[in-house]
Structures are given as C-alpha cells and as structure tokens.
Design a protein around this motif. Structure first.
Motif, short mmCIF file in Angstrom:
data_model
loop_
_atom_site.label_atom_id
_atom_site.label_comp_id
_atom_site.label_asym_id
_atom_site.label_seq_id
_atom_site.Cartn_x
_atom_site.Cartn_y
_atom_site.Cartn_z
N PRO A 7 0.80 -1.23 0.00
CA PRO A 7 0.00 0.00 0.00
C PRO A 7 0.84 1.28 0.00
N ASN A 8 2.10 1.16 0.40
CA ASN A 8 2.94 2.36 0.51
C ASN A 8 3.92 2.52 -0.64
N LEU A 9 3.85 1.66 -1.65
CA LEU A 9 4.78 1.79 -2.77
C LEU A 9 4.67 3.12 -3.51
N PRO A 10 3.46 3.68 -3.69
CA PRO A 10 3.42 5.01 -4.34
C PRO A 10 4.26 6.04 -3.59
N HIS A 11 4.27 5.96 -2.27
CA HIS A 11 5.08 6.86 -1.45
C HIS A 11 6.57 6.69 -1.77
N PHE A 12 6.99 5.43 -1.97
CA PHE A 12 8.40 5.19 -2.30
C PHE A 12 8.74 5.77 -3.66
N HIS A 13 7.89 5.52 -4.66
CA HIS A 13 8.19 5.99 -6.01
C HIS A 13 8.16 7.51 -6.11
N GLU A 14 7.35 8.16 -5.29
CA GLU A 14 7.36 9.62 -5.26
C GLU A 14 8.69 10.15 -4.75
N ARG A 15 9.24 9.47 -3.73
CA ARG A 15 10.50 9.92 -3.13
C ARG A 15 11.71 9.49 -3.93
N HIS A 16 11.63 8.32 -4.57
CA HIS A 16 12.79 7.77 -5.27
C HIS A 16 12.38 7.25 -6.65
N PRO A 17 12.00 8.13 -7.56
CA PRO A 17 11.48 7.69 -8.86
C PRO A 17 12.50 6.94 -9.71
N ASN A 18 13.78 7.10 -9.45
CA ASN A 18 14.81 6.48 -10.28
C ASN A 18 15.33 5.16 -9.72
N VAL A 19 14.77 4.72 -8.59
CA VAL A 19 15.22 3.47 -7.98
C VAL A 19 14.26 2.34 -8.37
N ALA A 20 14.78 1.33 -9.05
CA ALA A 20 13.98 0.15 -9.38
C ALA A 20 13.90 -0.75 -8.15
#
Length: 297
Positions: free
Chosen positions: A110-123
């Motif tokens: 559920p919190n993955l969008p939060h991660f991608h917002e903070r670190h968009p370049n990290v796969a």
C-alpha cells in the motif's frame, strides 16, 4: 574424482519423461526418437549404477529412485527457467526487498506510491519470503520477525511486533464485548501459534479458555488469520503494526489495551551485496519513514 553431476542432456530427458508421463510423450515434446530417450535414461543408470526404469511389456515407468531424481531435476530446471525469465529485470539493477507475506501485503504494497514519489529512479523488486526458507540469490534487504526481540548480528529493528485482539465491526455488532473477560467468550480465531490466546488471557488476568468442542479452526499463517477477522468470523490476535490501516479505516476494531509479545519486533538485514549498493540506503530510509508513520497506542 568423478563429477557428481550426470550428463545435463540426460537430466533434461529424465525431467521430460517424468513431466509427460511416458517415453513416447517425452520424445514428442523434445522432438527426438523414443530410442534416443531410452539411450539417455540408460546413460544415467550406467553413471549412477541405480535402476531408473521398469519395463512392463511395452510400457516403461520410472522407479521410485527415478521419480525422486526427476523431481529434484525438475525443481532445479524450474529455478533456472525462473531466473532466466528475470534476467531483463536484473539488468535494471533493482533493489530486492523481501518480507514475510503479511508484511509485504499489508504494509509495503500500500505504501509503494510513497516510495516511487520519493525515489522515482530506484527500481524495486518486492518479493515474499518465509523466515525458515532462505531465498536464492539473497535479497538486498530482508524484513523478518523476532518473537523475543533478540536480533542477529547486523540486524536493525524496524517496528514493534506486539499483538492485540481485534475483530470486524460486523462481528462486534453480533457479539458485544465490554471487557477482557467478554473477549474470551467470543469465537477465538487461532493460527498455528496456539499459545497466543493463553498468553493473552494470562496478560489480561483472566482464566485461560478451553478450546471449543465444535467448530475449532486453525488458520495457517497471519494472512488467513487477518482475512478471517476482516470477514467477521471472530476475534483474532494480530500484530498491531501490520493492521494499522485496518484500525484506522475501521475495518477492524481493537478490543483491548492488553497486548502480548511486547518485546517482539520486525527487523531488517542487508546482504553483503546490498551494503555496497547506494540505492539500498534509499530503500532503508523509506522503511524507517514508514515505521515512524505507524500510530502508537
């Protein structure tokens, strides 16, 4: 010293015979003759000195030893096939984050969008793991659980693992509960860790309930236990940190301030490869931020 691995081509043939159930079907699948299949199987027999086939008239079937070896070979080839399928992903150098199913499902996903917002370049490669079944290759970051709070060398605590009794509003409406003693008269949902309700009763200073004589149900794993509580089947003891979103939106109701396993915790470890990746520190930082957002009662 003789190589302990038999010819790999013969191993592929053995897997095909096991998977398709006959030499004829294996030959058709591999696009070779039936005599070629038989030759390869005989190679393994000569190499091992163990009989792998039983001939019954025109039929040939694997012996117990053949079945056992074929199953191991199949698992090995399946692992290779799976890893080949993931080569494109690995080329992108994702950070592999592995956690137990409920942690991955209820907390990380559920919190993955939060991660991608903070670190968009990290796969990121999110995977599930069982604490007693190590993954290969080792994940960069692994989240595991300690009941005692004792952590292995190099591990870092993440969130508390205390557990509380909860139920769905629909169950509470049908079975009102005013205090801890009332909770123990409800339908108590059990996972395979059957000591939890007796521990909770002792912590609540109540009599330990006797198991019901009818309708006793054990649920394999925390996922099913939580799902059963959400579905209104009874009262479950769940790890508060992992059901925080359900408590917040009202899908589950905390029934008591009494908790057990207050020393327990979820923790993370880094692999040797993970310690060398700069992007892993960003994942660890994100996990720390998620942990701080969990409400404490």
């Amino acid at each position: 010293m003789r190589d302990r691995l038999p010819p790999l081509r013969a191993m592929r043939v053995l897997e095909a015979v096991w998977k398709h159930g006959s030499i004829a079907a294996a030959a058709e699948n591999l696009n070779v003759t039936q005599s070629a299949i038989g030759h390869q199987l005989r190679q393994i027999e000569e190499w091992s000195g163990v009989r792998l086939m039983i001939r019954e008239g025109r039929r040939v079937q694997l012996t117990d030893a053949g079945e056992s070896l074929a199953l191991v070979v199949h698992r090995g080839f399946s692992g290779i096939r799976h890893e080949v399928d993931r080569l494109t992903m690995r080329e992108r150098l994702p950070v592999t984050l592995a956690a137990m199913p409920l942690v991955a499902q209820n907390w990380l996903l559920p919190n993955l969008p939060h991660f991608h917002e903070r670190h968009p370049n990290v796969a990121l490669h999110l995977a599930t793991i069982q604490s007693d079944q190590p993954m290969t290759p080792e994940p960069d970051v692994t989240i595991l659980f300690s009941l005692s709070g004792d952590l292995p060398a190099g591990a870092k605590p993440l969130v508390n693992g205390k557990a509380i009794p909860v139920c769905a509003p629909s169950y509470l409406a049908r079975h009102p509960m005013q205090n801890d003693a009332d909770i123990l008269t409800a339908r108590l949902l059990q996972d395979e860790d059957s000591r939890m309700w007796s521990d909770w009763a002792n912590a609540a200073q109540c009599a330990v309930p006797e198991p019901p004589t009818k309708g006793l149900l054990y649920l394999a794993g925390s996922n099913l236990l939580t799902d059963a509580a959400l579905a209104g089947h009874g009262v479950a003891i769940c790890r508060e940190a992992l059901i925080a979103s359900y408590l917040r939106d009202g899908r589950l109701i905390a029934l008591s301030q009494t908790a057990i396993d207050t020393e327990a915790c979820y923790y993370y470890t880094l692999s040797n490869a993970g310690r060398k990746q700069s992007t892993v520190s960003q994942v660890v930082s994100w996990l720390g931020a998620l942990a701080q957002r969990i409400p404490h009662r």
